[in-house]
Scaffold this motif. Structure first.
Motif, short mmCIF file in Angstrom:
data_model
loop_
_atom_site.label_atom_id
_atom_site.label_comp_id
_atom_site.label_asym_id
_atom_site.label_seq_id
_atom_site.Cartn_x
_atom_site.Cartn_y
_atom_site.Cartn_z
N HIS A 120 0.84 -1.19 0.00
CA HIS A 120 0.00 0.00 0.00
C HIS A 120 0.87 1.25 0.00
CE1 HIS A 120 -3.77 -2.15 0.89
NE2 HIS A 120 -3.02 -2.94 1.64
N SER A 121 0.33 2.30 -0.55
CA SER A 121 0.98 3.61 -0.46
C SER A 121 0.60 4.26 0.86
CB SER A 121 0.54 4.51 -1.62
OG SER A 121 0.86 3.93 -2.87
N THR B 109 3.05 2.54 -4.28
CA THR B 109 3.00 1.55 -5.35
C THR B 109 3.26 2.27 -6.68
OG1 THR B 109 0.63 1.82 -5.80
CG2 THR B 109 1.26 0.25 -4.07
N SER C 125 1.67 1.89 -9.40
CA SER C 125 0.40 2.29 -10.01
C SER C 125 -0.08 3.63 -9.47
CB SER C 125 -0.67 1.22 -9.78
OG SER C 125 -0.33 0.02 -10.43
N ASP C 126 0.06 3.81 -8.16
CA ASP C 126 -0.33 5.10 -7.57
C ASP C 126 0.55 6.22 -8.08
OD1 ASP C 126 -2.43 4.08 -6.11
OD2 ASP C 126 -1.26 3.77 -4.28
N VAL D 10 -9.33 8.24 -7.34
CA VAL D 10 -8.82 6.86 -7.40
C VAL D 10 -7.68 6.67 -6.42
CG1 VAL D 10 -7.74 5.12 -8.86
CG2 VAL D 10 -9.54 6.58 -9.80
N CYS D 11 -6.70 7.56 -6.47
CA CYS D 11 -5.57 7.47 -5.53
C CYS D 11 -6.02 7.75 -4.10
CB CYS D 11 -4.46 8.44 -5.93
SG CYS D 11 -3.41 7.85 -7.26
N LYS E 256 -8.70 6.98 -2.60
CA LYS E 256 -9.34 5.81 -1.99
C LYS E 256 -8.39 4.62 -1.87
CE LYS E 256 -14.14 6.79 -3.31
NZ LYS E 256 -15.33 6.31 -4.05
N ARG E 257 -7.24 4.68 -2.56
CA ARG E 257 -6.27 3.58 -2.50
C ARG E 257 -5.15 3.86 -1.51
NH1 ARG E 257 -5.47 2.36 -8.69
NH2 ARG E 257 -3.87 3.97 -8.40
N MET E 258 -4.66 5.09 -1.51
CA MET E 258 -3.52 5.43 -0.68
C MET E 258 -3.96 5.66 0.77
SD MET E 258 -1.08 7.78 -3.14
CE MET E 258 -1.98 9.29 -2.84
#
Length: 501
Positions: free
Chosen positions: A3-4, A36, A38-39, A491-492, A494-496
């Motif tokens: 995870h970032s 990551t 992708s991030d 997008v980032c 909710k991921r980071m």
């Protein structure tokens, strides 16, 4: 799963490394404990760049020298006549012709891809930023608890200061090389390259084209004729591969992973630091105390990017690397790059000033474009070469337009547009919305409810913001979180994982 993990620090105001104004460079920043690939790919597509582990995004509408993210379409790239001269003359150098040649330093020769000296200034600013904010250097994701929405804060164990363990892998790519010291074509009034203008054709080429047309009219198969202008259609790879086996001097380019540090990197760390110190003190007139191994590591070795291998990745994997240029066993130049899912991103390029006559800046960029195309042959999505920022208001930074065709990202919609179409707008005003469609919007801009699902790290526990909000008394965090979500995109966001402050 990796995870970032980031800490967001909102606005900053600094000295501009381009126009040298003391306090007109505005940007947003965050410290990335891990990230990551992708991030990071998504972030640089929204105007972010990294300096070591510090990520920053210029505040485009107020900063003195707006910086537009630029990418070269590597698969469509065609070398200009001057770039071909660089390749040809470097080949001559390797075969033993003109080895004592010297030339005046040129704009291309002093190329610092992704930056000018301001990138080194940024590194110094990051150091001061870390001292003033007391950012913890490492957060171990393996010790973080993922909370459900209804969970309250948990007493988490003290986090280890070790970073996530990832496999170490390196790759090397030997190659032959060309390069040169020729003077660039003079440009009117020092305004730099204009991609909107078509390259002029020499009279010899025009005569050749007329002859070919006449032969076609007579029914003669011109495809069977020898090409009298072989150099016209040569690709970068053709110049690289045309060297004979018995060259006087051998050039080898090695790709070594720097994060996590590979054995190959550790074995060559001393030589790399020495070349960097020479470059910064002689080319940029930096003081020796600004070029220590520690500062170098923080600037060009440390990286938040997590090593990643997947079916879509090239054999070397994704992550942060150095491309080392070895001439007869001596390190003469280093290209600092990130290999990401869609691109090779140039971070910095430095070289031994004793080889300035080889125009190593241009040569390194051409080799990185060729390397991008090589990676694309096994990773189809990886087809762009990111050159950092294009700064039209700074004439010496317009050289990036020489790598054609290239695109700029609109600072408002984050869609890509050909540089040649953007030039007229940037001639009128340094900051411009590049997207001509007035109805176009940022499709990754968060909606009102999105902020509730941003993962927040507090006391060793990760939870959605809506859970964190019920348990926390920090009233100003929501405003900060909203700004962060708008800048990194939904997008980032909710991921980071963002660290609570």
């Amino acid at each position: 799963m990796f995870h970032s993990i980031v800490e967001y620090y909102a606005d900053s105001q600094d000295r501009c490394g381009y126009c040298k104004s003391p306090n007109t460079n505005f940007s947003h920043g965050m410290w990335a404990h891990s990230m990551t690939v992708s991030d990071y790919q998504d972030l640089i597509d929204r105007g972010w760049r990294r300096c070591g582990k510090y990520c920053y995004k210029p505040t485009m509408d107020v900063t003195c020298c707006p910086m537009y993210t630029i990418r070269c379409r590597a698969l469509e790239f065609k070398a200009t006549k001057s770039q071909k001269k660089v390749l040809k003359r470097f080949n001559k150098y390797l075969v033993g012709q003109g080895t004592n040649e010297k030339s005046e330093s040129t704009g291309d020769g002093n190329r610092k891809m992704s930056t000018c000296s301001s990138e080194a200034d940024m590194a110094e600013g990051v150091e001061q930023f870390l001292e003033s904010t007391n950012v913890p250097q490492n957060i171990n994701i393996s010790n973080i608890v993922k909370a459900d929405e209804d969970e309250a804060f948990a007493d988490a164990k003290e986090q280890s200061k070790d970073e996530p363990n990832v496999a170490i892998e390196s790759a090397s790519k030997p190659v032959s090389n060309p390069l040169d010291k020729s003077k660039p074509k003079e440009i009117n009034k020092g305004e730099g390259y204009d991609p909107a203008k078509a390259p002029s054709k020499k009279a010899k080429q025009l005569r050749l084209e007329r002859k070919m047309e006449k032969l076609k009219e007579k029914g003669i198969d011109i495809n069977s004729l020898s090409n009298k202008n072989k150099n016209k259609d040569k690709e970068v790879e053709d110049f690289i591969n045309e060297l004979p086996d018995d060259v006087k001097q051998k050039l080898e380019i090695k790709l070594v992973r720097t994060a996590p540090p590979s054995p190959e990197w550790e074995a060559t760390m001393k030589e790399t630091c020495e070349v960097y110190a020479k470059y910064q003190t002689i080319i940029h007139n930096d003081k020796p105390e600004k070029c220590t191994p520690t500062k170098f590591q923080g600037f060009l070795v440390q990286s938040p990017l997590l090593e990643e291998h997947s079916e879509s990745a090239p054999p070397c994997g994704y992550g942060s690397f150095h491309q080392q240029y070895w001439l007869d066993g001596k390190l003469i130049a280093v290209g600092v790059i990130d290999i990401l899912p869609k691109c090779v991103s140039s971070v910095y390029f430095f070289y031994d000033p004793a080889y300035t006559h080889l125009t190593l800046g241009t040569y390194g960029a051409l080799r990185e474009i060729a390397f991008t195309r090589q990676l694309q042959s096994v990773s189809p999505a990886l087809k762009y070469y990111y050159m950092g920022y294009y700064i039209h208001s700074c004439k010496k930074m317009r050289y990036k337009g020489n790598f054609y065709p290239s695109d700029l990202a609109c600072p408002e919609t984050y869609k890509w547009f050909p540089l040649k179409d953007c030039i007229p707008k940037l001639e009128v005003t340094p900051y411009s919305r590049l997207d001509p469609d007035i109805d176009s919007v940022d499709d990754k801009y968060p909606k009102d409810d999105d902020i509730n699902y941003v993962p927040v790290l507090a006391k060793g526990v990760v939870m959605p913001y809506k859970t964190y909000k019920r348990k926390s008394k920090k009233s100003n965090f929501e405003e900060l979180l909203l700004q962060y979500s708008q800048l990194v995109g939904v997008v980032c966001a909710k991921r980071m994982i963002i660290v609570s402050q």
